[in-house]
Scaffold this motif. Sequence first.
Motif, short mmCIF file in Angstrom:
data_model
loop_
_atom_site.label_atom_id
_atom_site.label_comp_id
_atom_site.label_asym_id
_atom_site.label_seq_id
_atom_site.Cartn_x
_atom_site.Cartn_y
_atom_site.Cartn_z
N SER A 142 0.68 -1.61 -0.30
CA SER A 142 0.05 -0.23 0.00
C SER A 142 0.68 0.81 0.32
O SER A 142 2.01 1.13 0.37
CB SER A 142 -0.64 0.46 1.32
N LEU A 143 0.25 2.22 -0.60
CA LEU A 143 0.93 3.61 -0.94
C LEU A 143 -0.01 4.61 0.48
O LEU A 143 -0.75 4.69 0.51
CB LEU A 143 1.60 4.20 -1.89
N GLU A 144 0.93 4.72 1.67
CA GLU A 144 0.53 6.13 2.76
C GLU A 144 1.15 7.67 1.83
O GLU A 144 2.19 7.52 2.53
CB GLU A 144 1.12 5.16 4.11
N GLY A 145 -0.56 7.76 2.00
CA GLY A 145 0.07 9.54 0.88
C GLY A 145 0.59 9.63 -0.04
O GLY A 145 1.31 8.57 -0.36
N ALA A 146 -0.13 10.17 -1.14
CA ALA A 146 0.44 10.06 -2.11
C ALA A 146 1.04 11.18 -3.12
O ALA A 146 1.00 11.09 -4.27
CB ALA A 146 -1.29 9.48 -3.45
N ASP A 147 1.27 11.92 -1.93
CA ASP A 147 2.30 12.69 -2.72
C ASP A 147 3.78 12.80 -3.94
O ASP A 147 4.44 13.37 -4.27
CB ASP A 147 2.46 13.80 -2.03
N SER A 148 3.57 11.23 -3.46
CA SER A 148 5.39 10.73 -4.40
C SER A 148 4.61 10.80 -6.04
O SER A 148 5.60 10.25 -6.76
CB SER A 148 5.29 9.56 -3.64
N ILE A 149 3.58 10.59 -6.32
CA ILE A 149 2.70 10.04 -7.45
C ILE A 149 3.22 11.39 -8.82
O ILE A 149 2.22 11.98 -8.12
CB ILE A 149 1.67 9.59 -6.98
N ILE A 150 4.00 11.16 -9.16
CA ILE A 150 4.32 12.22 -10.18
C ILE A 150 3.01 12.63 -11.23
O ILE A 150 3.45 13.36 -11.75
CB ILE A 150 5.76 12.07 -10.55
N SER A 151 3.04 11.59 -11.83
CA SER A 151 1.81 11.17 -12.35
C SER A 151 1.25 9.82 -12.52
O SER A 151 1.35 8.79 -12.17
CB SER A 151 2.81 11.79 -14.67
N PHE A 152 0.07 9.60 -13.34
CA PHE A 152 -0.16 8.69 -13.56
C PHE A 152 0.27 7.74 -14.64
O PHE A 152 -0.35 6.52 -13.98
CB PHE A 152 -1.86 8.99 -14.44
N GLN A 153 1.48 8.27 -14.69
CA GLN A 153 1.93 6.46 -15.91
C GLN A 153 2.68 6.33 -14.19
O GLN A 153 2.91 4.85 -14.39
CB GLN A 153 3.16 7.25 -16.79
N HIS A 154 3.49 7.43 -13.67
CA HIS A 154 4.01 6.37 -12.24
C HIS A 154 3.03 5.60 -11.90
O HIS A 154 3.59 4.11 -11.38
CB HIS A 154 4.17 7.88 -11.34
N LEU A 155 1.67 5.86 -11.51
CA LEU A 155 0.53 5.30 -10.90
C LEU A 155 0.60 3.86 -11.80
O LEU A 155 0.36 3.01 -10.95
CB LEU A 155 -0.49 5.57 -10.93
N GLU A 156 0.61 3.69 -12.95
CA GLU A 156 0.33 2.92 -13.62
C GLU A 156 1.16 1.75 -13.20
O GLU A 156 2.02 0.36 -12.96
CB GLU A 156 0.23 2.89 -15.14
N ARG A 157 2.90 2.60 -13.62
CA ARG A 157 4.38 1.48 -12.81
C ARG A 157 4.38 0.61 -11.83
O ARG A 157 4.40 0.03 -11.16
CB ARG A 157 5.25 2.07 -13.29
N ALA A 158 3.60 2.01 -10.36
CA ALA A 158 3.63 1.68 -9.15
C ALA A 158 2.32 -0.11 -8.90
O ALA A 158 3.25 -0.86 -8.60
CB ALA A 158 2.88 2.80 -8.23
N TYR A 159 1.21 -0.20 -9.80
CA TYR A 159 0.28 -0.67 -10.24
C TYR A 159 0.58 -2.44 -10.69
O TYR A 159 0.76 -2.98 -9.86
CB TYR A 159 -1.15 -0.70 -10.72
N GLU A 160 1.70 -2.13 -11.78
CA GLU A 160 2.38 -3.29 -12.20
C GLU A 160 3.51 -3.75 -10.97
O GLU A 160 3.69 -4.91 -11.74
CB GLU A 160 2.67 -2.69 -13.58
N SER A 161 3.41 -2.89 -10.42
CA SER A 161 4.96 -3.59 -9.80
C SER A 161 4.04 -3.60 -8.06
O SER A 161 4.80 -4.83 -7.72
CB SER A 161 6.06 -2.01 -9.43
N GLY A 162 3.41 -3.70 -8.32
CA GLY A 162 2.31 -4.30 -7.00
C GLY A 162 1.18 -3.52 -5.93
O GLY A 162 0.65 -4.32 -5.31
N LEU A 163 1.84 -2.56 -6.61
CA LEU A 163 0.78 -2.22 -5.55
C LEU A 163 -1.12 -1.85 -5.72
O LEU A 163 -1.25 -1.55 -6.80
CB LEU A 163 1.37 -0.38 -6.45
N ARG A 164 -1.58 -1.93 -4.56
CA ARG A 164 -2.74 -2.22 -4.56
C ARG A 164 -3.52 -1.72 -3.57
O ARG A 164 -5.26 -2.21 -3.83
CB ARG A 164 -2.84 -4.22 -4.16
N ALA A 165 -3.15 -0.76 -2.77
CA ALA A 165 -3.79 0.23 -1.79
C ALA A 165 -3.08 1.85 -1.94
O ALA A 165 -1.99 1.42 -1.72
CB ALA A 165 -4.56 -0.02 -1.09
#
Length: 363
Positions: A142-165
């Motif tokens: 899980s990611l606590e606080g979303a400020d590190s998500i620079i762009s939604f491409q970064h969000l997709e990369r995080a999901y692909e690496s296993g982020l689920r919440a």
Amino acid sequence: MKTAPSPPLIFDAHLDLSMNAMEWNRDLRWTVREIRTWEQGMADKPDRAHGTVTFPSLREGNIGVVVGTQIARYTKKNNAMPGASWNSPEQAWAQTQAQLAWYQTMEENGQITAIVDNKSLDAHLANWKENQQTTPIGMIRSLEGADSIISFQHLERAYESGLRAIGPAHYGPGTYAQGTDAHGGIGEKGRELLREMDRLNIILDTTHLCDESFWEALDHFQGAVCASHNNCRALVPHHRQFSDEQLRVLIDRDAVIGVALDTWMLTPNWTRGVSTPEGENVSLETVVNHIDHISQLAGNANHAGIGSDLDGAFGTEQSPQDVDTIADLQRIPGILASRGYSEEDIANICSLNWIRFYRAAWD
């Protein structure tokens, strides 16, 4: 000779494992005692020599499934919020990637196994039941606080690496939502984040959202919601806790609320830097008061769980007085039983509520 029943499986929905490894420099393969001995005399963190969580202590407590966080707060120049943070979202992203690398390395080392869907969840539960002593601890990220998500491409990369919440906010004002000690809604950026989370089927963790952001987020998010580590405002009147109205709407959304063990969130009398668990008589009985309050609101034991947050920048100095290590979560079933909770209720609170929640989210 009759053998004693094995302790129930515990699912802990919030542990800052990678933060402890990467920022506190704790090798979580050590025992709690070894880390405390190594930290004697250190003063750079408030909880030095008071830690409670390591892989051996998780295994000792039959805590077979955990939600492990990535956390890196970004603080703008004009933000006076105290606490550790980074001066740019790029730095915060890089820190979360270091934490991800640590999780991946611990998986290679055989300490944890990543859980990302129902297939991996069911496989892990079967393996843990068959051989708890050698099966790696199951971990959802899980990611606590979303400020590190620079762009939604970064969000997709995080999901692909296993982020689920994701919990969109932490402390203070954020890029996508406002957190503890802040005010205001999520704004257009927050609404865009929620749309992308919906698209990717990422769970919304409402923990730390201020009241305005909480209500706006629930209005704009269609997917699964939870509160990984949150207590009850009716018992501790502070905005960090959720009101009965908020808890009821979460229950109506089939959420699970994990109670946290940070003592300032458990008693209304806590003064930071002054109070002690012994002085305020905070124990696991106090934790169960919050579990019971959630269950009474729901009318059943299907929405309360554990999200201990142990070693979330605090140790035994700010934990219930009867907690030495996280293995002491196994005291909770006995307290629940003494209050009339059935074996089924206890199993639900300890793990099954969270297991059902994730299965439904991933179905």
